[in-house]
Write an enzyme that holds these catalytic residues in place. Structure first.
Site, PDB file in Angstrom:
ATOM      1  N   ASP A 495      39.151  40.850  48.838  1.00 46.22           N
ATOM      2  CA  ASP A 495      39.382  42.145  49.386  1.00 46.22           C
ATOM      3  C   ASP A 495      38.261  42.953  49.062  1.00 46.22           C
ATOM      4  O   ASP A 495      37.987  44.108  49.531  1.00 46.22           O
ATOM      5  CB  ASP A 495      40.853  43.061  48.831  1.00 46.22           C
ATOM      6  CG  ASP A 495      41.937  42.417  49.740  1.00 46.22           C
ATOM      7  OD1 ASP A 495      41.672  42.527  50.996  1.00 46.22           O
ATOM      8  OD2 ASP A 495      42.989  42.484  49.037  1.00 46.22           O
TER       9      ASP A 495
HETATM   10  C1  GLC Z   1      41.790  46.073  45.298  1.00 44.00           C
HETATM   11  C2  GLC Z   1      41.941  45.003  44.400  1.00 44.00           C
HETATM   12  C3  GLC Z   1      42.302  43.627  45.211  1.00 44.00           C
HETATM   13  C4  GLC Z   1      43.447  44.025  46.124  1.00 44.00           C
HETATM   14  C5  GLC Z   1      43.417  45.227  46.942  1.00 44.00           C
HETATM   15  C6  GLC Z   1      44.345  45.624  47.622  1.00 44.00           C
HETATM   16  O1  GLC Z   1      40.722  45.879  45.856  1.00 44.00           O
HETATM   17  O2  GLC Z   1      40.775  44.576  43.616  1.00 44.00           O
HETATM   18  O3  GLC Z   1      42.628  42.505  44.083  1.00 44.00           O
HETATM   19  O4  GLC Z   1      43.468  42.887  46.902  1.00 44.00           O
HETATM   20  O5  GLC Z   1      42.842  46.227  45.841  1.00 44.00           O
HETATM   21  O6  GLC Z   1      44.197  46.532  48.563  1.00 44.00           O
HETATM   22  C1  GLC Z   2      45.157  40.600  46.113  1.00 44.31           C
HETATM   23  C2  GLC Z   2      45.483  40.738  47.241  1.00 44.31           C
HETATM   24  C3  GLC Z   2      45.112  39.538  48.290  1.00 44.31           C
HETATM   25  C4  GLC Z   2      43.775  39.398  48.100  1.00 44.31           C
HETATM   26  C5  GLC Z   2      43.288  39.200  46.418  1.00 44.31           C
HETATM   27  C6  GLC Z   2      41.901  38.780  46.654  1.00 44.31           C
HETATM   28  O1  GLC Z   2      45.819  39.750  45.441  1.00 44.31           O
HETATM   29  O2  GLC Z   2      46.860  41.010  47.355  1.00 44.31           O
HETATM   30  O3  GLC Z   2      45.598  39.855  49.566  1.00 44.31           O
HETATM   31  O4  GLC Z   2      43.343  38.298  49.000  1.00 44.31           O
HETATM   32  O5  GLC Z   2      43.781  40.159  45.920  1.00 44.31           O
HETATM   33  O6  GLC Z   2      41.003  39.954  46.675  1.00 44.31           O
END
Ligand code: GLC
Ligand code: GLC
Length: 822
Positions: A495
């Protein structure tokens, strides 16, 4: 005395608690754990979060839209508010779960079990035990309470219950006091407190908090029970020894009961509190302003006796025994046995039910069900209840748009895509293929492919699920960049790798910041995932007997493989991406962020580097550059400064989260990749590096629950290296279960049978797996006389030697499988 010795050893390892494997419980003996250690109540629609000090809250289906009890986030002390019982005895007030009074207890024990938590506290000869659970299929949380007098004298004890109602919509409840302070309403009938805010207008549901025993009195106004200037550690009614029978009118409605007990020497009394969600239906009212309580009364009647409560609790035990019976293992590694047989499967139920919505790190008012998250969660859940996985797959597919992209998240109550976050995460749609194929392999039910399911942007459309899968493939194929690799969109699985959204504004989300015009940033991770997805589609078509489509998919696969091998190899590992300016990300040419885990995982899992040695080389690079005793770091070197063109990943301090933290979720992809390459010793070593039950010796550093996986462990660049965060709701749950059971132990569901392809430690002489699959129980014994890792030399099924390593579908109830590696 073996038990005694091993117990002492366990105590020395972890001063807070230990596993009781036989009971499938984690036992906590010190309430001041390094962080609140959480458990979940409920398995269907009614859920509760319950910490080891009875903290937490309850909701029905949706933690945001149907919140029943209130919780204050990021509170001080951490985790305050919950299912509190106050014991008042000889002028002293204490709680069996220690909080909120924090009076010193003579004994404290919390047993987190499967769907229940049992907390026992004792002080000055009074022992109070409370068992919290939600019976299967019910919308009621039971607090079965026993108060014992363990002294030789008669004792008088007053017990006070406390639950703070949330006015259902949890966000509004937290931020709109000009309204909420004026709308709270309750009714009281005997011991039953009905929280009925907004019932007069748009709601047809209420919360019931009742006691199965006659009470001495009640309170429903927080100001009356707790006091305006008091905290939960000094509730004025309890300190005074008397509730006030207050009737909430606006402000903050609560439920509190007073139970006065006279206990003879050695005597005890057992009764329950019920916290229920009730949808009454018509008629809504018995009289003007008086709600129809028929269903509430019936519930109270149903659970009035301890015998009825005990029977419901026994049902819960049977339910879990049955669920876990689908997969049980006995292998030489105690951590694997403990996690795979009980806790990992249990965690997979939680992630399936709650996605990333409600935990000690997710407030329940933010994220709903995640598209990619929930599809991956299914991989670890589908063997337990395939029908529920099927329903979820169809719900998810219905939030896909007709171009192939998806709503990134949706609310479980409304099943509608969440517009604030929107879509354009270009990995999302591909996960639907993985979950659907896993479901069909598990169940054999190909009819799901023909299930009518519309696209979110075309109300009323009734395309088939198969159409959605094809749309997903087509989207990735047709949205590619200058190197022929898939476009990344707002982000792929990571993300925080935001190659298109350049955020300079602190007031916006990194992922949703305006896209760079004409950007063609590409993702190698999505390319690897596409290999896997297109190969799954090819196998599915082949099984369906659709040769032309299967050949078409094989063509797409081969073409993407060629793109990866010609465009995405950096020399010793696979690149991670190309940014908006078409510069490589995750390359030796970069100064920081030279090698990433995700593209190594997915390219190898997808079958890249198989014939040219690159797969092995990529994993060797992972070993040299990313592996640590606490797990594999997401990327190295950590980013030391913010890069506009890379996004949120560079916003985190080095060593945490996506910036060089150990993201346990993607560690499991490497475990699986190692298994594909036959590296069993390393797969086990890597698995143990993130296994929570193996962290008990370093619990003061690790801090999170030792019985469930955490999303993240701080990497070596962080000051707090080795510290876990974001436990419970993480894709780690599903993926480690897949890595252990399908990768290391090598037992996986396939279209026409059970595939056996272990990749174990060379030190393992043998292991066993019992797997319930399409109604048959397969008992599999694998022997390893030559001390190798991978390779099935011989397989017998019910005593007959069979060629290959796929156990055919059986008609009988139990099948004996013997496998020899060699
Ligand atoms: C932030 C976190 C990530 C998560 C995302 C959800 O970017 O670092 O881990 O998946 O928020 O929106
Ligand atoms: C969090 C989110 C997942 C994402 C991950 C890596 O675990 O829930 O959707 O893939 O972060 O950013």
């Amino acid at each position: 005395m073996i038990g005694g010795n091993s117990r002492r050893k366990a105590d020395a390892m972890n001063p807070y608690g230990h596993f009781d494997d036989a009971a499938r419980e984690y036992v906590i003996n010190r309430p001041d754990t390094p962080l609140p250690w959480l458990n979940y109540l409920g398995q269907d629609d009614f859920f509760g979060l319950c910490t080891n000090t009875a903290g937490g809250y309850s909701f029905w289906k949706d933690a945001k839209l149907r919140r029943l009890t209130r919780y204050r986030y990021n509170n001080m002390p951490m985790d305050m508010g919950g299912r509190y019982l106050y014991v008042r005895h000889n002028g002293t007030v204490w709680n069996p779960g220690w909080k909120p009074m924090k009076a010193a207890l003579d004994r404290y024990e919390c047993r987190h079990g499967l769907g229940y938590t049992r907390i026992t506290g004792a002080k000055d000869g009074i022992e109070t035990e409370v068992l919290f659970f939600v019976p299967p299929g019910e919308n009621v949380e039971i607090w079965k309470t026993t108060v014992r007098n363990t002294t030789g004298k008669p004792q008088r004890v007053s017990l006070f219950s406390f639950a703070e109602f949330c006015l259902f919509e949890a966000l509004n409840d937290m931020n709109n006091y000009q309204r909420t302070y004026s709308i709270g309403e309750v009714e009281v009938e005997g011991s039953a407190i009905y929280h009925k805010t907004e019932y007069r207008e748009r709601r047809d549901h209420y919360t019931l908090f009742a006691c199965t025993r006659p009470v001495a009195g009640f309170d429903t106004s927080r100001d009356a029970f707790v006091g305006v200037h008091n905290g939960l550690h000094e509730p004025q009614a309890v300190l005074a020894g008397r509730v006030t029978n207050s009737r909430a009118f606006g402000w903050n409605p609560i439920g509190a009961h007073q139970v006065d007990l006279e206990l003879a020497p050695g005597a005890s009394e057992t009764f329950s509190f019920l916290l229920a969600y009730v949808e009454q239906g018509e008629p809504k009212f018995d009289a003007p302003f008086v709600i129809n309580k028929t269903k509430g009364r019936a519930l109270l009647e149903k659970y009035r006796t301890a015998a009825a409560v005990d029977a419901a609790f026994a049902d819960l035990g049977h339910l879990w025994k049955g669920l876990l019976g689908a997969c049980q293992v006995t292998c030489p590694d105690a951590n694997i046995n403990r996690m795979a047989n009980t806790w990992n499967q249990y965690q997979c139920m939680a992630t399936f039910n709650l996605s990333r919505s409600a935990s000690m790190f997710e407030t329940g008012i933010g994220r709903g069900m995640g598209f990619r998250d929930s599809n991956q969660d299914i991989l670890g859940f589908v063997h337990m209840i395939p029908e529920r996985a099927k329903a979820r797959i169809l719900d998810l597919a219905a939030t896909q748009l007709s171009d192939g992209t998806c709503f990134h998240q949706y609310q479980p109550l409304t099943k509608k895509g969440n517009a604030e976050i929107g879509g354009d995460f270009y990995d999302d749609h591909l996960w639907l293929i993985l979950s659907t194929c896993a479901y069909i392999k598990e169940s054999g039910d190909r009819s799901i492919l023909d299930a009518p399911v519309g696209y979110a942007d075309k109300p009323g459309s009734r395309d088939t699920l198969l159409h959605h899968l094809e749309t997903s493939i087509a989207y990735t194929l047709s949205h590619r960049g200058p190197h022929g690799l898939p476009l990344i969109g707002h982000a792929d699985w990571n993300d925080c790798l935001n190659l298109n959204c350049f955020s300079k504004e602190p007031n916006e989300s990194f992922q949703c910041a305006g896209d760079v015009k004409g950007s063609k940033a590409e993702s190698v991770m999505i390319a690897g995932l596409f290999l896997q997805a297109s190969r799954e589609m090819q196998q599915l078509y082949a099984w369906l007997g659709r040769k032309t489509e299967a050949a078409g998919m094989a063509g797409h696969y081969a073409e993407m493989l060629k793109v990866i091998e010609t465009q995405a190899w950096d020399g010793a590992w696979y690149l991670r991406a190309f940014d908006a300016a078409s510069k490589p990300v995750g390359s030796a040419k970069n100064t920081e962020g030279q090698i990433f885990i995700e593209s190594q995982g997915w390219c190898v899992l997808g079958g890249a580097g198989r014939d040219n040695g690159r797969a092995a080389q990529a994993l060797e690079s992972v070993h040299k550059r990313l592996f640590t005793p606490d797990g594999i770091i997401l990327q190295q070197p950590a980013y030391s400064e913010y890069h506009l063109e890379l996004g949120e990943i560079t916003s985190y301090p080095p060593g945490v989260k996506e910036n060089a933290g150990i993201f346990c979720h993607n560690n499991a992809w490497i475990h699986l990749a190692l298994c594909q390459l036959g590296q069993g010793d390393r797969a086990l070593e890597y698995y143990l590096s993130i296994c929570p039950s193996a962290k008990e010796e370093q619990i003061e550093t690790y801090r999170c629950e030792p019985y469930v996986y955490a999303q993240m462990i701080a990497g070596r660049d962080a000051v707090c290296a080795g510290e876990a965060k974001n436990s419970w709701l993480t894709g780690t749950a599903a993926w480690t279960l897949v890595a252990v059971t399908q990768g290391i132990l090598g037992v996986s569901a396939d279209y026409d049978g059970l595939r056996i392809d272990p990749c174990i430690s060379t030190k393992w002489p043998s292991f066993e797996v019992t797997r319930r699959f399409r109604g048959t129980e397969y008992h599999i014994v694998v022997r390893n006389p030559d001390g190798i890792s991978r390779g099935v030399k011989q397989m017998t099924v019910n005593g007959k030697i069979l060629a290959g390593n796929v156990v055919p579908l059986a008609k009988s109830g139990r099948v004996e499988v013997e496998v020899t590696l060699g």
